[in-house]
Design a protein around this motif. Structure first.
Motif, PDB file in Angstrom:
ATOM      1  N   GLU A  72      16.217 -36.393  31.493  1.00 27.35           N
ATOM      2  CA  GLU A  72      14.976 -35.981  32.168  1.00 27.35           C
ATOM      3  C   GLU A  72      15.103 -34.577  32.754  1.00 27.35           C
ATOM      4  N   ILE A  73      16.277 -34.221  33.242  1.00 24.77           N
ATOM      5  CA  ILE A  73      16.436 -32.868  33.804  1.00 24.77           C
ATOM      6  C   ILE A  73      16.261 -31.819  32.692  1.00 24.77           C
ATOM      7  N   ASP A  74      16.828 -32.104  31.523  1.00 19.29           N
ATOM      8  CA  ASP A  74      16.628 -31.183  30.387  1.00 19.29           C
ATOM      9  C   ASP A  74      15.135 -31.065  30.055  1.00 19.29           C
ATOM     10  N   TYR A  75      14.492 -32.218  30.031  1.00 20.27           N
ATOM     11  CA  TYR A  75      13.058 -32.268  29.716  1.00 20.27           C
ATOM     12  C   TYR A  75      12.269 -31.489  30.783  1.00 20.27           C
ATOM     13  N   ALA A  76      12.622 -31.717  32.051  1.00 20.54           N
ATOM     14  CA  ALA A  76      11.929 -31.024  33.149  1.00 20.54           C
ATOM     15  C   ALA A  76      12.117 -29.510  33.020  1.00 20.54           C
ATOM     16  N   ALA A  77      13.342 -29.091  32.739  1.00 21.27           N
ATOM     17  CA  ALA A  77      13.620 -27.653  32.642  1.00 21.27           C
ATOM     18  C   ALA A  77      12.874 -27.034  31.460  1.00 21.27           C
ATOM     19  N   SER A  78      12.697 -27.814  30.387  1.00 22.51           N
ATOM     20  CA  SER A  78      12.064 -27.246  29.187  1.00 22.51           C
ATOM     21  C   SER A  78      10.628 -26.797  29.464  1.00 22.51           C
ATOM     22  N   PHE A  79       9.932 -27.468  30.382  1.00 29.18           N
ATOM     23  CA  PHE A  79       8.566 -27.039  30.715  1.00 29.18           C
ATOM     24  C   PHE A  79       8.578 -25.714  31.470  1.00 29.18           C
ATOM     25  N   VAL A  80       9.603 -25.542  32.300  1.00 31.13           N
ATOM     26  CA  VAL A  80       9.677 -24.301  33.079  1.00 31.13           C
ATOM     27  C   VAL A  80       9.942 -23.124  32.128  1.00 31.13           C
ATOM     28  N   GLN A  81      10.834 -23.344  31.175  1.00 31.13           N
ATOM     29  CA  GLN A  81      11.108 -22.283  30.198  1.00 31.13           C
ATOM     30  C   GLN A  81       9.864 -21.989  29.347  1.00 31.13           C
ATOM     31  N   PHE A  82       9.214 -23.051  28.897  1.00 31.85           N
ATOM     32  CA  PHE A  82       8.054 -22.881  28.025  1.00 31.85           C
ATOM     33  C   PHE A  82       6.961 -22.062  28.731  1.00 31.85           C
TER      34      PHE A  82
ATOM     35  N   ALA B 136      -3.532 -28.802  43.329  1.00 29.55           N
ATOM     36  CA  ALA B 136      -2.832 -29.962  43.913  1.00 29.55           C
ATOM     37  C   ALA B 136      -2.215 -30.769  42.782  1.00 29.55           C
ATOM     38  N   LEU B 137      -0.925 -31.078  42.923  1.00 29.35           N
ATOM     39  CA  LEU B 137      -0.188 -31.789  41.876  1.00 29.35           C
ATOM     40  C   LEU B 137       0.324 -33.103  42.456  1.00 29.35           C
ATOM     41  N   ILE B 138      -0.062 -34.216  41.851  1.00 28.37           N
ATOM     42  CA  ILE B 138       0.306 -35.537  42.391  1.00 28.37           C
ATOM     43  C   ILE B 138       1.082 -36.276  41.303  1.00 28.37           C
ATOM     44  N   THR B 139       2.292 -36.706  41.650  1.00 29.64           N
ATOM     45  CA  THR B 139       3.199 -37.188  40.600  1.00 29.64           C
ATOM     46  C   THR B 139       3.747 -38.592  40.893  1.00 29.64           C
ATOM     47  N   PRO B 140       4.134 -39.328  39.837  1.00 29.93           N
ATOM     48  CA  PRO B 140       4.642 -40.692  39.996  1.00 29.93           C
ATOM     49  C   PRO B 140       6.160 -40.733  40.110  1.00 29.93           C
ATOM     50  N   TRP B 141       6.706 -41.945  40.276  1.00 32.81           N
ATOM     51  CA  TRP B 141       8.144 -42.120  40.498  1.00 32.81           C
ATOM     52  C   TRP B 141       8.930 -42.288  39.215  1.00 32.81           C
ATOM     53  N   ASN B 142       8.266 -42.571  38.084  1.00 34.10           N
ATOM     54  CA  ASN B 142       9.075 -42.936  36.911  1.00 34.10           C
ATOM     55  C   ASN B 142       9.744 -41.731  36.250  1.00 34.10           C
ATOM     56  N   PHE B 143       9.106 -40.543  36.367  1.00 38.41           N
ATOM     57  CA  PHE B 143       9.750 -39.299  35.927  1.00 38.41           C
ATOM     58  C   PHE B 143       9.650 -38.300  37.079  1.00 38.41           C
ATOM     59  N   PRO B 144      10.502 -38.454  38.097  1.00 37.88           N
ATOM     60  CA  PRO B 144      10.288 -37.735  39.353  1.00 37.88           C
ATOM     61  C   PRO B 144      10.504 -36.222  39.275  1.00 37.88           C
ATOM     62  N   CYS B 145      11.205 -35.751  38.259  1.00 41.60           N
ATOM     63  CA  CYS B 145      11.359 -34.290  38.094  1.00 41.60           C
ATOM     64  C   CYS B 145      10.416 -33.743  37.023  1.00 41.60           C
ATOM     65  N   ALA B 146      10.394 -34.387  35.862  1.00 46.84           N
ATOM     66  CA  ALA B 146       9.633 -33.820  34.742  1.00 46.84           C
ATOM     67  C   ALA B 146       8.132 -33.778  35.017  1.00 46.84           C
ATOM     68  N   MET B 147       7.612 -34.773  35.750  1.00 46.85           N
ATOM     69  CA  MET B 147       6.168 -34.761  35.997  1.00 46.85           C
ATOM     70  C   MET B 147       5.793 -33.632  36.965  1.00 46.85           C
ATOM     71  N   ILE B 148       6.747 -33.224  37.791  1.00 45.40           N
ATOM     72  CA  ILE B 148       6.478 -32.079  38.681  1.00 45.40           C
ATOM     73  C   ILE B 148       6.507 -30.776  37.885  1.00 45.40           C
ATOM     74  N   THR B 149       7.566 -30.583  37.090  1.00 44.39           N
ATOM     75  CA  THR B 149       7.666 -29.282  36.389  1.00 44.39           C
ATOM     76  C   THR B 149       6.601 -29.143  35.306  1.00 44.39           C
ATOM     77  N   ARG B 150       6.220 -30.252  34.667  1.00 38.26           N
ATOM     78  CA  ARG B 150       5.197 -30.164  33.611  1.00 38.26           C
ATOM     79  C   ARG B 150       3.898 -29.594  34.177  1.00 38.26           C
ATOM     80  N   LYS B 151       3.597 -29.949  35.418  1.00 39.44           N
ATOM     81  CA  LYS B 151       2.391 -29.423  36.056  1.00 39.44           C
ATOM     82  C   LYS B 151       2.659 -28.061  36.706  1.00 39.44           C
ATOM     83  N   ALA B 152       3.736 -28.010  37.513  1.00 47.49           N
ATOM     84  CA  ALA B 152       3.945 -26.835  38.363  1.00 47.49           C
ATOM     85  C   ALA B 152       4.225 -25.585  37.537  1.00 47.49           C
ATOM     86  N   ALA B 153       5.020 -25.726  36.477  1.00 44.17           N
ATOM     87  CA  ALA B 153       5.365 -24.531  35.697  1.00 44.17           C
ATOM     88  C   ALA B 153       4.113 -23.932  35.073  1.00 44.17           C
ATOM     89  N   ALA B 154       3.221 -24.799  34.563  1.00 46.83           N
ATOM     90  CA  ALA B 154       1.980 -24.289  33.954  1.00 46.83           C
ATOM     91  C   ALA B 154       1.127 -23.594  35.014  1.00 46.83           C
TER      92      ALA B 154
END
Ligand code: NAD
Length: 486
Positions: free
Chosen positions: A111-121, A154-172
């Motif tokens: 998940e950390i790799d996945y989360a980081a990939s959105f920031v890079q993208f 405003a970004l509201i995220t769930p517990w099942n992917f606690p890092c990737a759901m933040i970066t997928r929104k925040a990086a964009a």
């Protein structure tokens, strides 16, 4: 508060006691974070209230003018630094995630790799042109379309992917020039706080990234009422999504909704059965079944039904279950409401004539939140599990006779996030991919996600898309400029 935190930290961010005290705009209240595997207290996190939520928007609004007008190269460089820091802290972030979320550590690292990939993208996407020309239909006029950031998001995220759901929104949002207020789930605030600390170290100016922990209805309610919040991006259940959709109406916010799923998994005769079984196990049991992409209903063609049931059950019985740091296949579920749901779905299916092939109960030796991987066969369409999201390690198998029938049954759902199809017949695959009312269709495979694809669902699985170029749409709006030089 974050300054105080960073002065006391060196390069480590695993000190949850330190992290816990440092949510933005935190007050005197405390939230207990517990390890779902053991019930042990991981940390007491300082929380905010409505005043804190409002102060976060004040800060984000104040920071917007400067952040939205920085050079895109500057925003991209800051995102690249955040990306690098996330990857450098991968092991720490994974351990924090296991401690509060419970998932197997390999999945947490993934998940950390996945989360980081959105920031890079989105660091790279920030550099793409945001101006488009229009072929003029008016004499002497020049026309352009500018894509401009909407403002505070405003970004509201769930517990099942606690890092990737933040970066997928925040990086964009950040790459587009928005400032953000983030509310993570109460179960997983530490992952959010760790990401916030790394964002601060990456050099996002004060007020650009604001993480607010507290009672969801209070914090998010404050943001939905606030006209300065121009976009709201939510990932979570369809039930809460409906509520936030209604709450956002008065201030006409731009919305992204990534909501529940209820994926059908369809296997036709002639499919590669070894592969179908292996992919079915992944589609059901990744994230211990707590995945919006998780297959909930398995429709198997009659000629291969008995063989699929036997092979799938044998594969499920080989799955290991245990605490996250031991890296099993399946970890604990997040809380007792999830356990109650598994029990209810199993009991209801059995009462309606289903057969239990394996599992079906809590593994009391491991603890109250460990539910054994479970397979049910001959599950009738009337059973709750065939229409409600189970969000746990229970697979419901059902037989079908022909293509038309299975398409109708797969589409008979309020959800439309992802559908899985296994077949080696190209014409059948074409017909299925056209007919299935799902935002994503996976053929002969399970993994489909990644930063370059527009993730999202049809029907009540959501609005809008995340990832890809399309992930920028809710955070930007088009300004049409028509010029006559006179
Ligand atoms: P949830 O809807 O209970 O909570 C999600 C977020 O909403 C959390 O931050 C929570 O604090 C907040 N929230 C809860 N009640 C609220 C309220 N009354 N007002 C404002 N905010 C509120 O969902 P969950 O249990 O955390 O996550 C599981 C759900 O998320 C599942 O339905 C799953 O399918 C969905 N999900 C969807 C995707 C996707 O991309 N489509 C990804 C992951 C999870």
């Amino acid at each position: 508060m974050l300054d105080n935190l960073s002065s006391r930290l060196t390069d480590r961010i695993t000190d949850t006691a330190l992290l816990a005290g440092h949510g933005d705009f935190a007050g005197e209240g405390r939230l207990a974070v517990r390890d779902p595997a053991t019930g042990d207290l991981v940390a007491q996190v300082a929380i905010s209230d409505a005043t804190g939520a409002c102060a976060a928007v004040d800060a984000a609004q104040a920071a917007f003018a400067a952040w939205s007008t920085t050079l895109p190269q500057h925003r991209a460089a800051t995102l690249h630094r955040w990306h690098d820091l996330i990857l450098a802290a991968k092991e720490d972030l994974a351990r924090i995630m296991v401690a509060e979320q419970g998932k197997p550590v390999s999945e947490a690292r993934g998940e950390i790799d996945y989360a980081a990939s959105f920031v890079q993208f989105y660091a790279e996407e920030a550099l793409r042109p945001n101006i488009e020309g229009v072929t003029s239909h008016l004499a002497d006029a020049e026309m352009e379309l500018w894509r401009e950031p909407v403002g505070v998001a405003a970004l509201i995220t769930p517990w099942n992917f606690p890092c990737a759901m933040i970066t997928r929104k925040a990086a964009a949002a950040l790459g587009a020039g928005c400032t953000v207020v983030i509310h993570p789930s109460a179960e997983t605030p530490l992952s959010a706080l760790a990401l916030a600390e790394l964002a601060r170290r990456a050099g996002f100016p004060g007020g650009v990234v604001n993480t607010v922990i507290g009672d969801a209805a209070t914090i998010v309610g404050e943001w939905t009422r606030d006209a300065r919040v121009r976009a709201l991006s939510f990932t979570g259940s369809t039930e809460v999504g409906r509520l936030l959709y209604r709450q956002s109406a008065d201030t006409v916010k731009r919305l992204v909704m990534e909501l529940g799923g209820h994926a059908p998994f369809i296997v036709f005769k002639g499919a590669d059965l070894d592969r179908a079984v292996a992919e079915a196990v992944k589609a059901k049991f990744a994230t211990s079944g707590q995945d919006c992409l998780g297959a909930n209903r398995f429709y198997i063609h009659r000629p291969i039904y008995d063989e699929f049931c036997a092979r799938f059950t044998a594969a499920v019985e080989r799955l290991t279950i245990g605490t996250g740091m031991d890296d099993p296949d399946i970890g604990p579920l997040i809380h007792d409401r999830q356990i109650d749901k598994q029990k209810a779905h199993v009991a209801d299916a059995l009462a309606q004539g289903a057969r239990l092939l394996t599992g079906g109960s809590v593994d009391e030796d491991l603890g109250p939140l460990f539910f054994r991987p479970t397979v049910l066969a001959d599950v009738p369409d009337e059973a709750a599990i065939m229409s409600e999201e189970t969000f746990g390690p229970v697979a419901a198998l059902s037989v079908f006779d022909d293509e038309e029938e299975v398409i109708a049954r797969a589409n008979a759902s309020e959800y439309g996030l992802v559908a899985y199809v296994h077949s080696l017949d190209p014409r059948r695959i074409y017909r299925l991919t056209r007919a299935l009312q799902y935002g994503m269709v996976a053929v002969n495979r399970t993994k489909v996600t990644g930063a370059p694809i527009p993730f999202g669902g049809m029907k009540q699985s959501g609005i809008g898309r995340e990832g890809a170029r399309q992930g920028l749409e809710a955070f930007t709006e088009i300004k049409y400029v028509c010029r006559d030089w006179g």
